[in-house]
Design a protein around this motif. Structure first.
Motif, PDB file in Angstrom:
ATOM      1  N   ASP A 250      25.969 -22.828  37.919  1.00 16.80           N
ATOM      2  CA  ASP A 250      26.561 -22.599  36.617  1.00 16.80           C
ATOM      3  C   ASP A 250      25.704 -21.565  35.871  1.00 16.80           C
ATOM      4  OD1 ASP A 250      28.401 -23.277  34.467  1.00 16.80           O
ATOM      5  OD2 ASP A 250      26.615 -24.092  33.479  1.00 16.80           O
ATOM      6  N   PRO A 251      26.263 -20.478  35.345  1.00 18.24           N
ATOM      7  CA  PRO A 251      27.668 -20.084  35.452  1.00 18.24           C
ATOM      8  C   PRO A 251      28.090 -19.861  36.908  1.00 18.24           C
ATOM      9  CG  PRO A 251      26.499 -18.699  33.869  1.00 18.24           C
ATOM     10  CD  PRO A 251      25.468 -19.514  34.575  1.00 18.24           C
ATOM     11  N   HIS A 252      29.392 -20.055  37.121  1.00 15.71           N
ATOM     12  CA  HIS A 252      29.967 -19.974  38.443  1.00 15.71           C
ATOM     13  C   HIS A 252      29.724 -18.601  39.085  1.00 15.71           C
ATOM     14  CE1 HIS A 252      33.543 -19.337  41.132  1.00 15.71           C
ATOM     15  NE2 HIS A 252      32.978 -20.387  41.648  1.00 15.71           N
ATOM     16  N   LEU A 253      29.387 -18.605  40.382  1.00 18.68           N
ATOM     17  CA  LEU A 253      29.207 -17.353  41.120  1.00 18.68           C
ATOM     18  C   LEU A 253      29.872 -17.525  42.484  1.00 18.68           C
ATOM     19  CD1 LEU A 253      27.679 -14.537  41.217  1.00 18.68           C
ATOM     20  CD2 LEU A 253      25.955 -15.760  42.562  1.00 18.68           C
ATOM     21  N   PRO A 254      30.962 -16.785  42.745  1.00 22.20           N
ATOM     22  CA  PRO A 254      31.639 -16.948  44.038  1.00 22.20           C
ATOM     23  C   PRO A 254      30.705 -16.743  45.226  1.00 22.20           C
ATOM     24  CG  PRO A 254      32.993 -15.647  42.544  1.00 22.20           C
ATOM     25  CD  PRO A 254      31.681 -15.861  41.847  1.00 22.20           C
ATOM     26  N   ALA A 255      29.729 -15.828  45.079  1.00 21.15           N
ATOM     27  CA  ALA A 255      28.813 -15.565  46.200  1.00 21.15           C
ATOM     28  C   ALA A 255      28.012 -16.821  46.559  1.00 21.15           C
ATOM     29  CB  ALA A 255      27.883 -14.419  45.850  1.00 21.15           C
ATOM     30  N   PHE A 256      27.737 -17.662  45.577  1.00 15.84           N
ATOM     31  CA  PHE A 256      26.983 -18.889  45.865  1.00 15.84           C
ATOM     32  C   PHE A 256      27.780 -19.757  46.841  1.00 15.84           C
ATOM     33  CE2 PHE A 256      25.666 -23.238  45.330  1.00 15.84           C
ATOM     34  CZ  PHE A 256      24.297 -23.178  45.137  1.00 15.84           C
ATOM     35  N   GLU A 257      29.062 -19.906  46.522  1.00 19.62           N
ATOM     36  CA  GLU A 257      29.887 -20.768  47.383  1.00 19.62           C
ATOM     37  C   GLU A 257      30.142 -20.125  48.746  1.00 19.62           C
ATOM     38  OE1 GLU A 257      33.001 -21.761  44.608  1.00 19.62           O
ATOM     39  OE2 GLU A 257      31.404 -22.573  43.343  1.00 19.62           O
ATOM     40  N   GLU A 258      30.258 -18.802  48.735  1.00 18.18           N
ATOM     41  CA  GLU A 258      30.439 -18.100  50.017  1.00 18.18           C
ATOM     42  C   GLU A 258      29.203 -18.290  50.912  1.00 18.18           C
ATOM     43  OE1 GLU A 258      31.630 -13.673  50.949  1.00 18.18           O
ATOM     44  OE2 GLU A 258      32.186 -14.203  48.894  1.00 18.18           O
ATOM     45  N   ASP A 336      21.103 -11.852  48.351  1.00 15.89           N
ATOM     46  CA  ASP A 336      20.608 -11.052  47.217  1.00 15.89           C
ATOM     47  C   ASP A 336      21.381 -11.361  45.944  1.00 15.89           C
ATOM     48  OD1 ASP A 336      18.684  -9.874  48.664  1.00 15.89           O
ATOM     49  OD2 ASP A 336      19.772  -7.991  49.030  1.00 15.89           O
ATOM     50  N   ALA A 337      22.703 -11.470  46.094  1.00 16.13           N
ATOM     51  CA  ALA A 337      23.531 -11.745  44.911  1.00 16.13           C
ATOM     52  C   ALA A 337      23.155 -13.100  44.302  1.00 16.13           C
ATOM     53  CB  ALA A 337      25.018 -11.726  45.295  1.00 16.13           C
ATOM     54  N   VAL A 338      22.948 -14.088  45.153  1.00 13.35           N
ATOM     55  CA  VAL A 338      22.598 -15.426  44.651  1.00 13.35           C
ATOM     56  C   VAL A 338      21.207 -15.398  44.024  1.00 13.35           C
ATOM     57  CG1 VAL A 338      22.110 -17.808  45.348  1.00 13.35           C
ATOM     58  CG2 VAL A 338      24.125 -16.626  46.266  1.00 13.35           C
ATOM     59  N   ARG A 339      20.282 -14.709  44.689  1.00 14.89           N
ATOM     60  CA  ARG A 339      18.908 -14.651  44.160  1.00 14.89           C
ATOM     61  C   ARG A 339      18.897 -13.987  42.781  1.00 14.89           C
ATOM     62  NH1 ARG A 339      15.935 -12.985  48.683  1.00 14.89           N
ATOM     63  NH2 ARG A 339      15.437 -15.130  49.176  1.00 14.89           N
ATOM     64  N   ARG A 340      19.634 -12.876  42.645  1.00 15.87           N
ATOM     65  CA  ARG A 340      19.683 -12.179  41.343  1.00 15.87           C
ATOM     66  C   ARG A 340      20.266 -13.085  40.271  1.00 15.87           C
ATOM     67  NH1 ARG A 340      21.399  -7.744  44.193  1.00 15.87           N
ATOM     68  NH2 ARG A 340      23.580  -8.162  43.653  1.00 15.87           N
ATOM     69  N   HIS A 341      21.336 -13.771  40.640  1.00 15.28           N
ATOM     70  CA  HIS A 341      22.017 -14.649  39.687  1.00 15.28           C
ATOM     71  C   HIS A 341      21.077 -15.768  39.218  1.00 15.28           C
ATOM     72  CE1 HIS A 341      25.594 -16.420  37.859  1.00 15.28           C
ATOM     73  NE2 HIS A 341      25.293 -17.592  38.406  1.00 15.28           N
ATOM     74  N   LEU A 342      20.403 -16.394  40.187  1.00 21.06           N
ATOM     75  CA  LEU A 342      19.534 -17.520  39.830  1.00 21.06           C
ATOM     76  C   LEU A 342      18.267 -17.057  39.112  1.00 21.06           C
ATOM     77  CD1 LEU A 342      19.846 -19.888  42.928  1.00 21.06           C
ATOM     78  CD2 LEU A 342      21.154 -19.872  40.810  1.00 21.06           C
ATOM     79  N   GLY A 343      17.969 -15.757  39.224  1.00 20.25           N
ATOM     80  CA  GLY A 343      16.807 -15.220  38.517  1.00 20.25           C
ATOM     81  C   GLY A 343      17.059 -15.000  37.035  1.00 20.25           C
ATOM     82  N   GLN A 344      18.325 -15.068  36.630  1.00 17.19           N
ATOM     83  CA  GLN A 344      18.662 -14.888  35.209  1.00 17.19           C
ATOM     84  C   GLN A 344      18.384 -16.181  34.434  1.00 17.19           C
ATOM     85  OE1 GLN A 344      19.993 -11.882  34.075  1.00 17.19           O
ATOM     86  NE2 GLN A 344      19.463 -11.273  36.163  1.00 17.19           N
ATOM     87  N   PRO A 345      18.057 -16.048  33.150  1.00 13.55           N
ATOM     88  CA  PRO A 345      17.825 -17.266  32.361  1.00 13.55           C
ATOM     89  C   PRO A 345      19.119 -18.065  32.162  1.00 13.55           C
ATOM     90  CG  PRO A 345      17.668 -15.289  30.984  1.00 13.55           C
ATOM     91  CD  PRO A 345      17.846 -14.817  32.405  1.00 13.55           C
ATOM     92  N   GLY A 346      18.939 -19.340  31.954  1.00 18.27           N
ATOM     93  CA  GLY A 346      20.079 -20.200  31.589  1.00 18.27           C
ATOM     94  C   GLY A 346      20.930 -20.648  32.764  1.00 18.27           C
TER      95      GLY A 346
END
Ligand SMILES: C[S@@+](CC[C@H](N)C(=O)[O-])C[C@H]1O[C@@H](n2cnc3c(N)ncnc32)[C@H](O)[C@@H]1O
Length: 364
Positions: A250-258, A336-346
């Protein structure tokens, strides 16, 4: 280790427990992991209560004797690499066939931390089973801790707890953790592959527990049947497994589920098996089956669980690299997409639901 033959107390307990009424068939509501509430052979230090243990079947698993593991248990040996990366026949790697995460220091530490995290959930399920002092309880695929400590406190000083795992190093750690205790129940840890054809070293037990093992094997029904074979008729079984399909961010990221689904495709077994545990038990002759689902609080960046999916990518990537290099690049893009996403705050991670099912085995 036969609790019926040559163990008088085992026989007594078996008949006494057989009279224990089973619970009504029910599907319990989700439980909050934070509150634990429903909203609804290494042989341990002998205690005076156990002058002699039932004999062990040497051909059915290697026991670690206490003296035999003392040296090994002073320090944890060097990590071993994840095992069983098998050669594929046609480009695409086949599923893994052993415990993919191995028994490195890091994995042992992760499993022990996970046991602590899952403790309230395990207590909820154990509360539903009429465990008696003096029971014999088996933790199948116990890992370095599993719920051995919880079982010990439930069966008390007159009980026996048996941990079975195919990984010798893991069994050494499980044994070491208990070796300093005094006056508790006997703990026996044995190196056993429950999927092997040889007889299991335990029969006549009162309770068998299996957690987070079925998702690692290609034949979960067989493993459940093997766990049931350790029980006396009327004995209890408890299984706990995740359902990865509820694992998200959360927030939702399609790449995470992929990425999650890509890893799931290459995993050893069915990582969504949690949702069918009740049916699985019923199909193997377990009666009075009850189920429960645990939803954990969202994981923050400081939780181990926050990066667990990324942690799993290491094993899968090595496998892709060795056997299907063409799959590595798209896989890396997802990572990479998941890592970038999880590196963001919140950001937060929603853990997979943990499903539990328990019931009584009725020998057919
Ligand atoms: C994810 S860990 C779970 C450990 C423990 N049940 C817990 O909940 O903490 C899976 C464990 O199953 C063990 N395992 C995998 N395949 C096995 C088999 N065929 N027989 C016995 N143990 C096995 C692994 O060695 C590992 O320790």
């Amino acid at each position: 280790m036969d609790f019926h033959r040559g163990d008088q107390r085992g026989r007594l307990w078996a008949s006494r427990s057989d009279r224990t009424p089973g619970p009504t068939r029910s599907t319990a509501p989700r439980t909050d992991a934070r509150t634990g509430r429903l909203p609804g052979a290494v042989r341990n230090t002998p205690s005076p209560n156990h002058p002699a243990l039932p004999s062990l079947n040497a051909s059915a698993g290697q026991s670690c004797s206490r003296s035999g593991t003392t040296a090994a248990s002073r320090h944890i040996p060097q990590p071993v690499p994840p095992n069983d990366v098998r050669k594929p026949s046609h480009g695409e790697p086949r599923r893994l066939h052993a415990y993919v995460l191995g028994s490195s220091d890091e994995e042992v530490r992760r499993l022990i931390a996970q046991s602590a995290q899952l403790r309230p959930a395990a207590e909820v399920a154990l509360d539903r089973i009429p465990i008696q002092p003096g029971w014999r309880a088996v933790d199948v695929g116990c890992g370095p801790l599993g719920i051995l400590d919880l079982l010990e406190s439930r069966v008390g000083p007159s009980g026996i707890v048996i941990g079975l795992d195919r990984d010798r190093r893991t069994i050494q750690v499980a044994s070491r953790r208990q070796a300093d205790r005094r006056g508790g129940p006997h703990l026996i840890c044995k190196v056993v592959d429950v999927r092997a054809d040889s007889a299991l070293p335990v029969t006549g037990a009162d309770l068998a527990h299996v957690r987070l093992l079925l998702a690692h094997v290609p034949d979960p029904e067989r493993v459940v049947r093997r766990a049931l074979a350790t029980l006396r008729p009327g004995g209890w079984v408890l299984v706990q497994e995740y359902d990865w399909s509820t694992w998200s961010c959360d927030p939702h990221l399609p790449a995470f589920e992929e990425l999650r689904d890509r890893i799931a495709d290459l995993w050893t077994g069915d990582v969504r098996i949690g949702r069918r545990l009740g049916a699985l038990l019923e199909s193997t002759g377990v009666v009075s089956v009850s189920t429960n689902t645990i939803r954990h609080p969202a994981a923050h960046p400081k939780d181990d669980r926050y990066t667990l999916l990324l942690h799993f990518t290491g094993v899968i990537r090595a496998r892709l690299l060795a056997h299907a290099p063409a799959g590595v690049e798209p896989f890396d893009r997802l990572v990479d997409a998941v890592r970038r996403h999880l590196g963001q705050p919140g950001r937060r991670i929603t853990d997979p639901d943990l499903h539990q099912a328990w019931g009584q085995w009725q020998a057919r």
